[in-house]
Write an enzyme that holds these catalytic residues in place. Sequence first.
Site, short mmCIF file in Angstrom:
data_model
loop_
_atom_site.label_atom_id
_atom_site.label_comp_id
_atom_site.label_asym_id
_atom_site.label_seq_id
_atom_site.Cartn_x
_atom_site.Cartn_y
_atom_site.Cartn_z
N ASP A 171 0.86 -1.17 0.00
CA ASP A 171 0.00 0.00 0.00
C ASP A 171 0.90 1.23 0.00
O ASP A 171 2.01 1.20 0.55
CB ASP A 171 -0.90 -0.02 1.23
CG ASP A 171 -2.00 1.02 1.17
OD1 ASP A 171 -2.07 1.75 0.15
OD2 ASP A 171 -2.78 1.12 2.11
N SER A 172 0.43 2.30 -0.59
CA SER A 172 1.27 3.49 -0.73
C SER A 172 1.58 4.16 0.59
O SER A 172 2.55 4.90 0.70
CB SER A 172 0.57 4.50 -1.65
OG SER A 172 -0.61 4.99 -1.04
N GLY A 173 0.73 3.92 1.60
CA GLY A 173 0.87 4.62 2.86
C GLY A 173 -0.02 5.84 2.97
O GLY A 173 -0.04 6.52 3.99
N GLY A 174 -0.80 6.11 1.90
CA GLY A 174 -1.67 7.28 1.92
C GLY A 174 -2.66 7.25 3.06
O GLY A 174 -2.88 8.27 3.73
N PHE A 175 -3.26 6.09 3.31
CA PHE A 175 -4.24 6.00 4.40
C PHE A 175 -3.58 6.30 5.74
O PHE A 175 -4.14 7.02 6.57
CB PHE A 175 -4.86 4.60 4.43
CG PHE A 175 -5.83 4.40 5.57
CD1 PHE A 175 -7.13 4.85 5.48
CD2 PHE A 175 -5.42 3.79 6.75
CE1 PHE A 175 -8.02 4.69 6.54
CE2 PHE A 175 -6.30 3.62 7.81
CZ PHE A 175 -7.60 4.08 7.70
N ASP A 208 -2.66 8.31 -2.80
CA ASP A 208 -3.99 8.91 -2.90
C ASP A 208 -4.32 9.66 -1.63
O ASP A 208 -3.60 9.58 -0.64
CB ASP A 208 -5.05 7.83 -3.18
CG ASP A 208 -5.19 6.85 -2.02
OD1 ASP A 208 -4.17 6.57 -1.35
OD2 ASP A 208 -6.29 6.35 -1.77
N ASP A 229 -7.88 -7.15 1.77
CA ASP A 229 -6.89 -7.24 2.83
C ASP A 229 -7.50 -6.64 4.08
O ASP A 229 -8.41 -5.79 4.00
CB ASP A 229 -5.62 -6.46 2.47
CG ASP A 229 -5.78 -4.96 2.75
OD1 ASP A 229 -5.33 -4.50 3.83
OD2 ASP A 229 -6.38 -4.26 1.93
N CYS A 236 -14.17 -26.70 11.44
CA CYS A 236 -12.97 -26.17 10.78
C CYS A 236 -11.87 -27.23 10.73
O CYS A 236 -11.54 -27.84 11.76
CB CYS A 236 -12.47 -24.95 11.54
SG CYS A 236 -10.94 -24.24 10.85
N CYS A 270 -8.66 -26.70 10.17
CA CYS A 270 -7.32 -26.13 10.32
C CYS A 270 -6.55 -26.86 11.42
O CYS A 270 -7.12 -27.53 12.28
CB CYS A 270 -7.41 -24.63 10.62
SG CYS A 270 -7.66 -24.20 12.37
N CYS A 322 -7.73 -26.22 15.10
CA CYS A 322 -8.98 -26.89 15.50
C CYS A 322 -8.80 -28.40 15.59
O CYS A 322 -9.54 -29.07 16.32
CB CYS A 322 -10.08 -26.55 14.49
SG CYS A 322 -10.57 -24.80 14.56
N HIS A 356 -5.71 -19.78 13.14
CA HIS A 356 -7.08 -20.19 12.85
C HIS A 356 -7.84 -19.11 12.08
O HIS A 356 -8.50 -19.40 11.07
CB HIS A 356 -7.83 -20.50 14.14
CG HIS A 356 -9.32 -20.59 13.94
ND1 HIS A 356 -9.94 -21.68 13.38
CD2 HIS A 356 -10.30 -19.67 14.20
CE1 HIS A 356 -11.25 -21.45 13.30
NE2 HIS A 356 -11.49 -20.24 13.79
#
Length: 348
Positions: free
Chosen positions: A60-64, A114, A242, A280, A282, A285, A311
């Site tokens: 991610d660009s880091g804008g957020f 952005d 994500d 589940c 996994c 579990c 999990h």
Amino acid sequence: MPVGTRGTVKGMLPDGLGELGAQVLLANAYHLYLRPGADVVERAGGLSAFMNWPHATLTDSGGFQIFSLADTVQLDDDGVTFRSVVDGSWHRWTPEDNMAVQQQLGADIIMQLDQCPPYPAEKDAVAVAVRRSAEWARRCKATHEQAQGLAQAQAQGQALFGIVQGGVYKDLRQESVERLCEIGFPGYGIGGYSVGEPHALMLESLAPVCTALPTDVPRYLMGVGNPTTVLEAIALGVDMFDCVLPTRTARMGTAFSSEGRLNLRNARFASDMGPLDPECPCPVCQGYSRAYIRHLVNMKEMLGAILLTTHNLFYLLDLTARARVALEQGTFASFLSEWRASPAAIDY
């Protein structure tokens, strides 16, 4: 995509993430730029090599992150000046600077710089962010192509995605889509959600965005990881997601499950020798009881967070894998209908 903000998914070895079915890991350009520095990652051979992750990566660009720290940001049409959360030093990023950082980091997918407006925000302010983000997208693309040469960038597999903004305003979302599609990208992020807006309003404004975006390239809903929202967004046409939700809630002692969200600190699990989620498959579990995990969580043992992280990540990766199968088989509508009627479909 599991989130490894600083180059690591908390509580997980890279090999373990691959075994769970992860195909792409996300990291954050803002945090890696501050520490250890993009030059360090570049010398390691890029993000995948630095993390010992032999699969795809996205930065991610880091804008957020920059705009979420509004009291330490100075913003203008040319770029953004921000104060480091590490040492308080000031830094300046133009779209060109941001591209240089992400090219050094070397992820397979990189995101434009952005402006992400908060919620709620006045429409005029969101409109400014839409137009500024579109202009920055144009500059990011030009810089990315000029720095590497388009053929070289494609050969290296580093794809630059644009990011749709517009808040919950449908007309501004449409404008953002049109501006970005005019520029043209191999994929599109959909940003500005999960910032406090009502869930129903998010889906209502997301639907026309998915309709307007090209169908032959990935659509990536950024920062969304609620299992129900993921499936509802897939139904609208979203391809990628994500979120820190599965790992963050795990560290808080919470598990996704077929019964809904489970708070393992709850006393009702103290002597429950059953699996975390009986439905589940996994490894957590299959090998550990609710009572044992509750004990670890309450004693603040790191293994508790590791098991719940494993999990929760498996849960989301398996859910999206089953959604892919349902799409391929033409049964997604019934798959989603069954999910909506299940105890698991609570609002996380």
